[in-house]
Design a protein around this motif. Sequence first.
Motif, short mmCIF file in Angstrom:
data_model
loop_
_atom_site.label_atom_id
_atom_site.label_comp_id
_atom_site.label_asym_id
_atom_site.label_seq_id
_atom_site.Cartn_x
_atom_site.Cartn_y
_atom_site.Cartn_z
N VAL A 54 -0.35 -13.24 -3.34
CA VAL A 54 -0.93 -13.55 -4.64
C VAL A 54 -2.19 -12.72 -4.83
N GLN A 55 -2.21 -11.92 -5.87
CA GLN A 55 -3.38 -11.10 -6.18
C GLN A 55 -3.38 -10.79 -7.67
N SER A 56 -4.45 -11.10 -8.36
CA SER A 56 -4.52 -10.85 -9.79
C SER A 56 -5.17 -9.50 -10.07
N GLY A 57 -4.73 -8.87 -11.14
CA GLY A 57 -5.27 -7.56 -11.50
C GLY A 57 -6.47 -7.67 -12.40
N SER A 58 -7.44 -8.48 -12.03
CA SER A 58 -8.64 -8.66 -12.83
C SER A 58 -9.87 -8.39 -11.98
N GLY A 59 -11.04 -8.56 -12.57
CA GLY A 59 -12.27 -8.33 -11.82
C GLY A 59 -12.41 -6.86 -11.45
N GLU A 60 -12.66 -6.59 -10.19
CA GLU A 60 -12.73 -5.21 -9.70
C GLU A 60 -11.29 -4.72 -9.50
N VAL A 61 -10.70 -4.31 -10.61
CA VAL A 61 -9.25 -4.11 -10.65
C VAL A 61 -8.77 -3.07 -9.64
N ASN A 62 -9.50 -1.99 -9.46
CA ASN A 62 -9.04 -0.94 -8.55
C ASN A 62 -9.11 -1.40 -7.10
N ASP A 63 -10.19 -2.10 -6.73
CA ASP A 63 -10.29 -2.63 -5.38
C ASP A 63 -9.20 -3.67 -5.12
N ASN A 64 -8.96 -4.53 -6.10
CA ASN A 64 -7.95 -5.57 -5.93
C ASN A 64 -6.54 -4.98 -5.82
N LEU A 65 -6.28 -3.95 -6.63
CA LEU A 65 -4.98 -3.31 -6.57
C LEU A 65 -4.75 -2.63 -5.22
N MET A 66 -5.78 -1.95 -4.74
CA MET A 66 -5.66 -1.28 -3.45
C MET A 66 -5.48 -2.30 -2.33
N GLU A 67 -6.18 -3.40 -2.41
CA GLU A 67 -6.03 -4.46 -1.41
C GLU A 67 -4.61 -5.01 -1.42
N LEU A 68 -4.06 -5.21 -2.61
CA LEU A 68 -2.69 -5.71 -2.72
C LEU A 68 -1.70 -4.74 -2.09
N LEU A 69 -1.85 -3.45 -2.38
CA LEU A 69 -0.94 -2.44 -1.82
C LEU A 69 -1.02 -2.43 -0.30
N ILE A 70 -2.24 -2.52 0.24
CA ILE A 70 -2.40 -2.50 1.69
C ILE A 70 -1.77 -3.75 2.31
N MET A 71 -1.94 -4.91 1.66
CA MET A 71 -1.36 -6.15 2.18
C MET A 71 0.16 -6.09 2.17
N ILE A 72 0.73 -5.54 1.10
CA ILE A 72 2.19 -5.40 1.03
C ILE A 72 2.68 -4.52 2.17
N ASN A 73 2.01 -3.38 2.35
CA ASN A 73 2.43 -2.45 3.40
C ASN A 73 2.25 -3.05 4.78
N ALA A 74 1.16 -3.81 4.99
CA ALA A 74 0.91 -4.43 6.29
C ALA A 74 2.01 -5.43 6.63
N CYS A 75 2.44 -6.22 5.65
CA CYS A 75 3.52 -7.19 5.88
C CYS A 75 4.86 -6.49 6.11
N LYS A 76 5.08 -5.41 5.36
CA LYS A 76 6.36 -4.72 5.47
C LYS A 76 6.54 -4.08 6.83
#
Length: 337
Positions: A54-76
Amino acid sequence: MGLLLSTGKVSTFIKNMLLFWRNFVLQHSVATTETLSSGVEIGESVRGEDVYIVQSGSGEVNDNLMELLIMINACKIASACRVTAVIPCFPYARQDKKDKNMETDKERHIEKWKSIEWKFRSRAPISAKLVANMLSVAGADHIITMDLHASQIQGFFDIPVDNLYAEPAVLKWIKENIVEWRNSIIVSPDAGGAKRVTSIADRLNVEFALIHKERKKANEVASMVLVGDVKDRVAILVDDMADTCGTICHAAEKLMEAGATKVYAILTHGIFSGPAISRINNACFEAVVVTNTIPQDQHMQQCNKVQCIDVSMMFAEAVRRTHNGESVSYLFSNVPY
């Protein structure tokens, strides 16, 4: 295959509501930000698990998006069976196409061309497509989001996308909180939202109207024309998102000038950047209602007109149905509470 829920650092509000569903097991993730990079550590094994991030694309959108991508890749790469990104507010959703812009540059042309306005297709990126590609390459197997700015964004993905709608929750709020809803009229602040307001108007059995607007440039409206009769009725403005709130505030003034008795605004994603809160405070709204796809606690403290609809249980039910292989289409017209 077990079900695990992992969260980014900015999803605390949505995360806490999702945890009310007793079948979820919270998988703690620790996100750390360094000077030149972001790092994510998954607290437990995800091998063979059905993971929902769960990660919303609000706030510091670029940091949050990058964090989401890294989390997806880490789980995969940690051998998760399936990774689903739950993104309540999809980032860069408004950059879904190249628009025609009107520009006049009197200083760069010779005298005889000064009065001519040139139409040309802007050299703008289609960032929503780029984000879709990034999520797919990172390893996401499925996307769950709400009220995409344009439904066609689903076509940017080669993986399944469930685009939930706030409409059922909006209908419930209208019937429970607006006493005169039977004498209301649903208004779209632009022509692009006509389909959205007609659907709500049909289900409430009331009429609808729309406002045609022309922009000088982004976030600046040049003129507005009301199409429809709002005299002696409660006007309910409905839109998918509001950023600086210039459009809906101008629309509210237009509706009051046209004879509306009260004006409400109902929005799925309340971004509220820049002068938005001060504009709402000075506007003639009875209430500005938003969902919690973006955390609204601070905005509600700054403005007593801002109210919040909780849609987190819709995401919780979507996750449960996805995990159990059930249909999600029930949520398109019903609320699970």
